[in-house]
Design a protein around this motif. Structure first.
Motif, PDB file in Angstrom:
ATOM      1  N   PHE A 173       0.849  -1.189   0.000  1.00  0.00           N
ATOM      2  CA  PHE A 173       0.000   0.000   0.000  1.00  0.00           C
ATOM      3  C   PHE A 173       0.886   1.240   0.000  1.00  0.00           C
ATOM      4  O   PHE A 173       2.037   1.207   0.452  1.00  0.00           O
ATOM      5  CB  PHE A 173      -0.958   0.025   1.203  1.00  0.00           C
ATOM      6  N   TYR A 174       0.331   2.324  -0.540  1.00  0.00           N
ATOM      7  CA  TYR A 174       1.035   3.598  -0.634  1.00  0.00           C
ATOM      8  C   TYR A 174       0.178   4.684   0.006  1.00  0.00           C
ATOM      9  O   TYR A 174      -0.995   4.839  -0.342  1.00  0.00           O
ATOM     10  CB  TYR A 174       1.311   3.960  -2.095  1.00  0.00           C
ATOM     11  N   THR A 175       0.751   5.416   0.943  1.00  0.00           N
ATOM     12  CA  THR A 175       0.102   6.622   1.450  1.00  0.00           C
ATOM     13  C   THR A 175       0.519   7.763   0.530  1.00  0.00           C
ATOM     14  O   THR A 175       1.703   8.118   0.470  1.00  0.00           O
ATOM     15  CB  THR A 175       0.516   6.905   2.897  1.00  0.00           C
ATOM     16  N   VAL A 176      -0.446   8.311  -0.208  1.00  0.00           N
ATOM     17  CA  VAL A 176      -0.163   9.234  -1.310  1.00  0.00           C
ATOM     18  C   VAL A 176      -0.718  10.617  -0.981  1.00  0.00           C
ATOM     19  O   VAL A 176      -1.894  10.760  -0.610  1.00  0.00           O
ATOM     20  CB  VAL A 176      -0.779   8.717  -2.625  1.00  0.00           C
ATOM     21  N   LEU A 177       0.127  11.632  -1.135  1.00  0.00           N
ATOM     22  CA  LEU A 177      -0.293  13.025  -1.002  1.00  0.00           C
ATOM     23  C   LEU A 177      -0.481  13.588  -2.402  1.00  0.00           C
ATOM     24  O   LEU A 177       0.450  13.554  -3.220  1.00  0.00           O
ATOM     25  CB  LEU A 177       0.736  13.838  -0.224  1.00  0.00           C
ATOM     26  N   ALA A 178      -1.702  14.091  -2.704  1.00  0.00           N
ATOM     27  CA  ALA A 178      -2.014  14.588  -4.044  1.00  0.00           C
ATOM     28  C   ALA A 178      -2.783  15.902  -3.942  1.00  0.00           C
ATOM     29  O   ALA A 178      -3.469  16.171  -2.944  1.00  0.00           O
ATOM     30  CB  ALA A 178      -2.841  13.563  -4.817  1.00  0.00           C
ATOM     31  N   ARG A 179      -2.659  16.688  -4.998  1.00  0.00           N
ATOM     32  CA  ARG A 179      -3.339  17.985  -5.017  1.00  0.00           C
ATOM     33  C   ARG A 179      -4.791  17.808  -5.440  1.00  0.00           C
ATOM     34  O   ARG A 179      -5.090  17.264  -6.501  1.00  0.00           O
ATOM     35  CB  ARG A 179      -2.611  18.936  -5.972  1.00  0.00           C
TER      36      ARG A 179
END
Length: 391
Positions: A173-179
């Motif tokens: 799993f990836y904890t993703v920060l996105a705009r």
């Protein structure tokens, strides 16, 4: 002296349970990590099976609550576990730290439903995580990230590229920060993305000077779709979540740095005690004794600094400034100590026959990851003097 030949490290532990935990970790290190560390690092082998074993031992969720599968340990204990792991192999210690960082968003900002659904597998060792904040053009300036998530019906469509991702391509799993909104930190949102999501593709791992067993790669998101129930926190709260995670993550890097430095000191001390020149052990020469004394002092000072910050965190007090100080001091100390270890071993220190050259190469990255040490100085200065004046 322990069975693995390393001198014991005095620990300040809060109770018998913590002492038993450290005993378990040292035995795991002796049996499973140290014997294969040099060979696997040289071959660039990622020890996925070892992370599964570490998870089964309960070491992938130590600082998180027991009711969600964590270990319920204070940060001061968790960090000393990291130090022990990193002293044997930085790929393992740093990998556990990154996984802990990747769990932070759901553990601290997720809904009760998200925590109940995801945390048991994340904290219990069934899944391995990665943390996606940096981008090719947004490293230290993380608030300028360009990966975008667009709300479409009940789902989010994520497009963009993340860079320098530890466990990129092997994470579950990836904890993703996105705009999701306007430019700047207030337009960023956090998402929990499965590693097998359609449209998620990891590039070939970067070719690095150290930590060759730990894959670091760009991760591409090409129309990756996740449901709204995988959005963590509120829209626009992502940068706050990221900074919160990084404060804790910097303590993990500090502990890994001190573990790496301790491993280098142990090797240098053993070498100077047994190597003879001019009819005397090397350790008899005052110049070398002074180097060893300085190395040990840097390690003890760094350990005290990261533990002091951890205790602030454990009592619920603000620790952001101390976390930056610990990351700065401990990683600089690791670079100096590992360099000195190579010097103490002379020509042998420059060969792969001894691990100190690997330690020195690995130490360099710790001054860069999770906020370069120049960024840490900026953080510390802001706490002392306030934000910089704008022209």
């Amino acid at each position: 002296m322990p069975q693995d030949g390393r001198p014991p490290v005095d620990r300040q532990l809060p109770g018998e349970e913590a002492r038993d935990l450290l005993t378990l970790v040292r035995e795991l290190v002796r049996r499973e990590i140290r014997p294969r560390a040099a060979e696997e690092e040289d071959a660039g082998t990622f020890p996925r099976g070892l992370f599964a074993l570490i998870g089964e031992a309960g070491l992938l969720g130590l600082p998180y609550p027991q009711d969600h599968g964590g270990g319920g340990q204070p940060y001061e204990v968790y960090l000393q576990v990291l130090e022990e792991l990193a002293a044997a192999r930085l790929t393992v210690g740093l990998g556990v730290s990154v996984h802990t960082l990747a769990c932070h968003a759901v553990a601290h900002f997720g809904s009760k439903e998200q925590q109940a659904e995801h945390l048991p597998a994340m904290l219990g060792g069934a899944l391995l995580g990665a943390y996606c904040l940096s981008e090719p053009a947004a490293g230290s300036d993380a608030a300028s990230l360009r990966t975008r998530a667009v709300h479409e019906g009940g789902n989010w469509r994520i497009d963009g590229t993340k860079a320098w991702i530890t466990h990129g391509g092997v994470a579950d799993f990836y904890t993703v920060l996105a705009r999701t909104g306007a430019e700047g930190p207030r337009g960023i949102t956090a998402f929990l993305v499965p590693g097998d999501a359609q449209g998620l593709l990891a590039a070939p791992p970067e070719k690095k000077m150290g930590m060759k067993g730990s894959p670091t790669a760009q991760v591409h998101f090409d129309g990756v779709t996740v449901p709204d129930d995988r959005r963590v926190g509120e829209e626009g709260q992502g940068f706050t979540i990221a900074l919160s995670a990084l404060d804790s993550g910097r303590l993990g890097i500090a502990a890994c740095a001190i573990g790496l430095a301790q491993g280098a000191l142990d090797e240098a001390l053993e070498y100077t005690l047994t190597r003879r020149q001019f009819g005397r052990p090397l350790v008899d020469f005052q110049g070398l004794r002074f180097m060893l004394a300085d190395m040990a002092t840097r390690i003890e000072a760094g350990r005290a600094l990261y533990l002091a910050a951890a205790r602030l965190r454990d009592t619920g007090l603000d620790f952001s400034r101390q976390a930056a100080m610990a990351k700065l001091f401990c990683t600089d100390a690791a670079m100096q100590v590992t360099t000195d270890a190579v010097q103490l071993l002379g020509g042998y220190g420059y060969t792969a026959d001894f691990p100190v050259e690997r330690y020195m190469r690995e130490a360099k990255v710790l001054q860069i990851v999770e906020g370069t040490n120049q960024i840490q100085r900026m953080v510390i200065a802001r706490h002392l003097a306030g934000p910089e004046s704008k022209p």
